[in-house]
Enzyme design. Sequence first.
Site, PDB file in Angstrom:
ATOM      1  N   SER A 193       0.828  -1.308  -0.006  1.00 56.15           N
ATOM      2  CA  SER A 193       0.140   0.008  -0.022  1.00 56.15           C
ATOM      3  C   SER A 193       0.921   1.380   0.045  1.00 56.15           C
ATOM      4  O   SER A 193       2.198   1.219   0.414  1.00 56.15           O
ATOM      5  CB  SER A 193      -0.904  -0.101   1.183  1.00 56.15           C
ATOM      6  OG  SER A 193      -1.581   1.262   1.418  1.00 56.15           O
TER       7      SER A 193
ATOM      8  N   TYR B 253      -1.885  -0.940  10.635  1.00 49.41           N
ATOM      9  CA  TYR B 253      -1.795  -0.945   9.252  1.00 49.41           C
ATOM     10  C   TYR B 253      -0.988  -0.692   8.571  1.00 49.41           C
ATOM     11  O   TYR B 253      -0.052  -1.354   7.638  1.00 49.41           O
ATOM     12  CB  TYR B 253      -3.359  -0.569   8.531  1.00 49.41           C
ATOM     13  CG  TYR B 253      -3.350  -0.895   7.251  1.00 49.41           C
ATOM     14  CD1 TYR B 253      -3.894  -2.112   6.662  1.00 49.41           C
ATOM     15  CD2 TYR B 253      -3.251   0.167   6.226  1.00 49.41           C
ATOM     16  CE1 TYR B 253      -3.898  -2.376   5.364  1.00 49.41           C
ATOM     17  CE2 TYR B 253      -3.412   0.084   4.854  1.00 49.41           C
ATOM     18  CZ  TYR B 253      -3.590  -1.234   4.627  1.00 49.41           C
ATOM     19  OH  TYR B 253      -3.810  -1.586   3.080  1.00 49.41           O
TER      20      TYR B 253
ATOM     21  N   LYS C 147       2.222  -2.786   6.524  1.00 49.18           N
ATOM     22  CA  LYS C 147       2.523  -2.579   4.932  1.00 49.18           C
ATOM     23  C   LYS C 147       4.040  -2.013   4.698  1.00 49.18           C
ATOM     24  O   LYS C 147       4.520  -2.334   4.145  1.00 49.18           O
ATOM     25  CB  LYS C 147       1.402  -1.629   4.350  1.00 49.18           C
ATOM     26  CG  LYS C 147       0.229  -2.213   4.283  1.00 49.18           C
ATOM     27  CD  LYS C 147       0.280  -3.452   3.619  1.00 49.18           C
ATOM     28  CE  LYS C 147      -1.276  -3.845   3.290  1.00 49.18           C
ATOM     29  NZ  LYS C 147      -1.361  -5.204   2.548  1.00 49.18           N
TER      30      LYS C 147
END
Length: 286
Positions: free
Chosen positions: A152, A165, A169
Amino acid sequence: MTRTTAPRLLSRTPDRDVRGKVVAITGAGRGIGLATAARFADAGAIVVIGDLDDDVAAKAAAQVGGGAEGYVVDVADRESFAAFLDRAEALGPVEVLVNNAGIMPLSPLVDQSDASIDKVLDINLRGVITGTRLAARAMGARGHGHVVNVASAVGRIGMAGGAVYSASKFGVVGFSEAMAGELRPVGVDVSVVLPTVVATELGAGVSATRGMRPCRPEEVADAVLATVRRPQFETWVPGYAKGLFYGTNTFPRRIRDTISHALRADSSLSAVDTEARAEYERRASR
């Protein structure tokens, strides 16, 4: 007498053909994974779809067509992941593994439960490590293969409201960079694809940075297929986001923060539409 020679034309390495090649994709029952499965099937690949839900995997395979097969896989469970790849290998050598499965529950860190934190790290990061490790053994022994890890833009830019998160990533990008160095000598490519906000269930209620629009899953799928056909380490979707990131990253932190605030990038994961995300958050919590 002067001898002249014709100018040499630069040769272009032909794109890699995926026709007849086995491509295994995790998290392919919906969104980016499903779009990616469809792109590879259309290109003539033998697609193996993995999803946590049995019926979703089967329905996705039927939707994709082209002989695609769908199987249950829990990427957070090593035995499940190994069984999934064994099923794929039964169709032929797995030439490409796309580690796409991931979840994105959003909240301030102090409000996020231990169970949620563990789940994000187990699926988003440990799952990528497990899949890469399992696939790399067979690929390395054969001397060719490609692992594509869907990360991402948040794997390069930490965002408030999605700290864990972001951490997962960032970990995927760092891990992939290290593995690219490890596996290159044995003929195996490793790549990362970094989408910005994507119009999928995972991205529900999340606003794109000012001046940008949410990507379509098919755009990310096109990037994955292009990366396999012509390998490179890092691909952003949309492509201009890469230039924006590396360009602004040359500035001091204070200026970068000012630009980020002006573009509303600093609030992308914190100022979300919670009602629009309710169904996704409920499913992700399961």
